[in-house]
Design a protein around this motif. Structure first.
Motif, mmCIF file in Angstrom:
data_model
loop_
_atom_site.group_PDB
_atom_site.id
_atom_site.type_symbol
_atom_site.label_atom_id
_atom_site.label_comp_id
_atom_site.label_asym_id
_atom_site.label_seq_id
_atom_site.Cartn_x
_atom_site.Cartn_y
_atom_site.Cartn_z
ATOM 1 N N LYS A 62 9.811 7.720 1.184
ATOM 2 C CA LYS A 62 9.360 7.540 2.560
ATOM 3 C C LYS A 62 9.205 8.923 3.188
ATOM 4 C CE LYS A 62 11.993 3.228 3.348
ATOM 5 N NZ LYS A 62 10.935 2.271 3.693
ATOM 6 N N THR A 276 2.851 8.634 7.993
ATOM 7 C CA THR A 276 3.964 7.864 7.461
ATOM 8 C C THR A 276 3.684 7.547 6.009
ATOM 9 O OG1 THR A 276 2.979 5.759 8.151
ATOM 10 C CG2 THR A 276 4.579 6.762 9.644
ATOM 11 N N ASP A 278 5.358 5.186 2.797
ATOM 12 C CA ASP A 278 6.316 4.138 2.475
ATOM 13 C C ASP A 278 6.014 3.608 1.085
ATOM 14 O OD1 ASP A 278 8.442 2.448 2.778
ATOM 15 O OD2 ASP A 278 7.352 0.958 3.957
#
Length: 444
Positions: A62, A276, A278
């Motif tokens: 992450k 981001t 993930d």
């Protein structure tokens, strides 16, 4: 007031502001180690941070990225190559030292003896690598290290060679011209370059990978259409209210994935302001707010399609197509690579990716192979190659969902499966980034 003393204090403040602050936290998350980096923003700082973590063989599960204004703040959730939190104090110390350095040179090893570097790009075909190594062996060159990628019918290779008799870099300009001429005859439409460098595939780490990306980008491999079925999905949309272009990437997770994406965006002169990353199972979702280096978002459909094509190519270049063969020999004798790759060619195998290295008198070489049509190889062919090269020197491995399985000769094959893709929705990066960066209290 002492003006000199004030100046010294000001200089200390400037140094302190421009030197990244690194915090490594093993307590917050149960499944990963958090690496937090903040510093004054500068060109390429995100790539430098990702490069450091990648060179240490860490997986980035992450990440939260923010670099609006003049400040850069990142949080990376990382694990070691076994998927565990970082426990080795030497690795933690390396992260702090490398990320905390104010000079990019700290990332790249130095002090090695210069070595001759061959850069080769051109059209790919079955048996090509065998012919390249045969030329170098015939010209009495020892391959110390090499990295080769193939994609969309093109090849890019960095080959580090030495004189066979002296073990030193090649100084003879006439010999260098002969090497270039013969390699151009071997590779259709080849571009070759010879230089002297102290950076090799192992010492330079992702420096070499970035150069391979640049070579294939310059060769415009992304324009030639995908040679197979890609699991990579890339979309680009403009966020007009904020003046960003939103890049969304969804694909199978693998080592060095984030590096490949950030490296490509950086070399295309885009700046990542927020992002981001993930991973869920074996799927990776990445989303970035970007602008061109001149501050503008993507402004045309042609530019949007080019970004999509280039990112898809950057991800797919490193895809591990084929069966992995590892050739190890205690004596890195002249002609070993030419002999082994000739055996591959004579048995109808095509090399899609290769890494060659030597450590002392040990040769460590890795090849991904398919049949001549790009399909999986059959067991009978592999057994024939093992018998020819030697079972003690050639090992066969199969990659399964980021895990590697050693295959004994004549062992049964297993079938792999790929998890379905998750979704990372547009705009999620701002909600996660702008207010919580550095204040995260859980892994969710």
């Amino acid at each position: 007031m002492d003006w000199t003393a004030s100046l010294d204090e000001y200089q200390k403040l400037v140094i302190r502001m421009n030197t990244p602050r690194v915090v490594i936290d093993n307590a917050v998350c149960a499944t990963a180690t958090l690496v937090k980096v903040d510093s004054a923003r500068k060109d390429g700082i995100l790539l430098e941070a990702v490069q450091v973590l990648t060179d240490l063989d860490l997986s980035i599960k992450k990440a939260y990225i923010s670099s609006d204004g003049r400040w850069f703040m990142d949080v990376f959730h990382v694990t070691d190559q076994y998927g565990e939190k970082l426990a080795d104090e030497r690795v933690i110390s390396d992260i702090e030292r490398s990320l905390g350095a104010s000079d990019e040179a700290a990332v790249v090893s130095a002090g090695m003896d210069p070595i001759t570097t061959l850069e080769l790009t051109g059209g790919d075909r079955p048996g090509l690598l065998s012919e390249v190594f045969a030329v170098l062996s015939d010209l009495h060159c020892i391959v110390a290290e090499a990295k080769l990628w193939t994609h969309n019918g093109r090849i890019a290779a960095l080959i580090f060679v030495k004189e066979e008799d002296s073990g030193l870099r090649i100084e003879d300009s006439e010999k260098i011209r002969r090497i270039e001429a013969r390699l151009r005859n071997v590779v259709r439409g080849a571009t070759t370059a010879v230089s002297s460098s102290s950076i090799t595939a192992s010492s330079g780490g992702t420096y070499v990978d970035r150069r391979l990306h640049q070579m294939m980008f310059a060769d415009r491999d992304y324009e030639r259409g995908n040679s197979g079925v890609s699991e990579t999905s890339v979309s680009v949309q403009n966020w007009t209210e904020r003046g960003y272009s939103i890049v969304n990437v969804q694909c199978r997770d693998r080592p060095k994935l984030l590096f490949d994406v950030i490296c490509t965006l950086t070399d295309m002169e885009y700046v990542v302001f927020h992002g981001t990353i993930d991973t869920t199972g074996d799927r990776a979702c990445q989303e970035f707010c970007i602008r061109h280096s001149d501050g503008s978002p993507i402004s045309s459909e042609a530019e949007r399609q080019r970004v999509i094509q280039c990112l898809q190519a950057a991800i797919d270049r490193r895809a591990s197509e084929g069966l992995r063969l590892e050739l190890c020999a205690t004596n890195d004798r002249s002609g070993l690579l030419a002999e082994a790759t000739r055996t591959f060619r004579e048995n109808g195998l095509s090399v899609t990716r290769a890494e060659v290295s030597t450590k002392g008198d040990m040769a460590l070489n890795m090849f991904y192979v398919t049949d001549a049509a790009g399909h999986p190889t059959d067991r009978k062919t592999i057994d024939a190659v093992i018998e020819r090269v030697g079972a003690g020197r050639l090992k066969v491995y199969e990659d399964r969902s980021n895990h590697t399985k050693h295959i004994q000769p004549n062992s049964a094959q297993e079938e792999s499966s790929i998890a379905s893709a998750g979704l990372l929705y547009l705009g999620s990066l701002v909600r996660k980034n702008l207010y919580n960066l550095g204040l995260i209290r859980s892994c969710s």
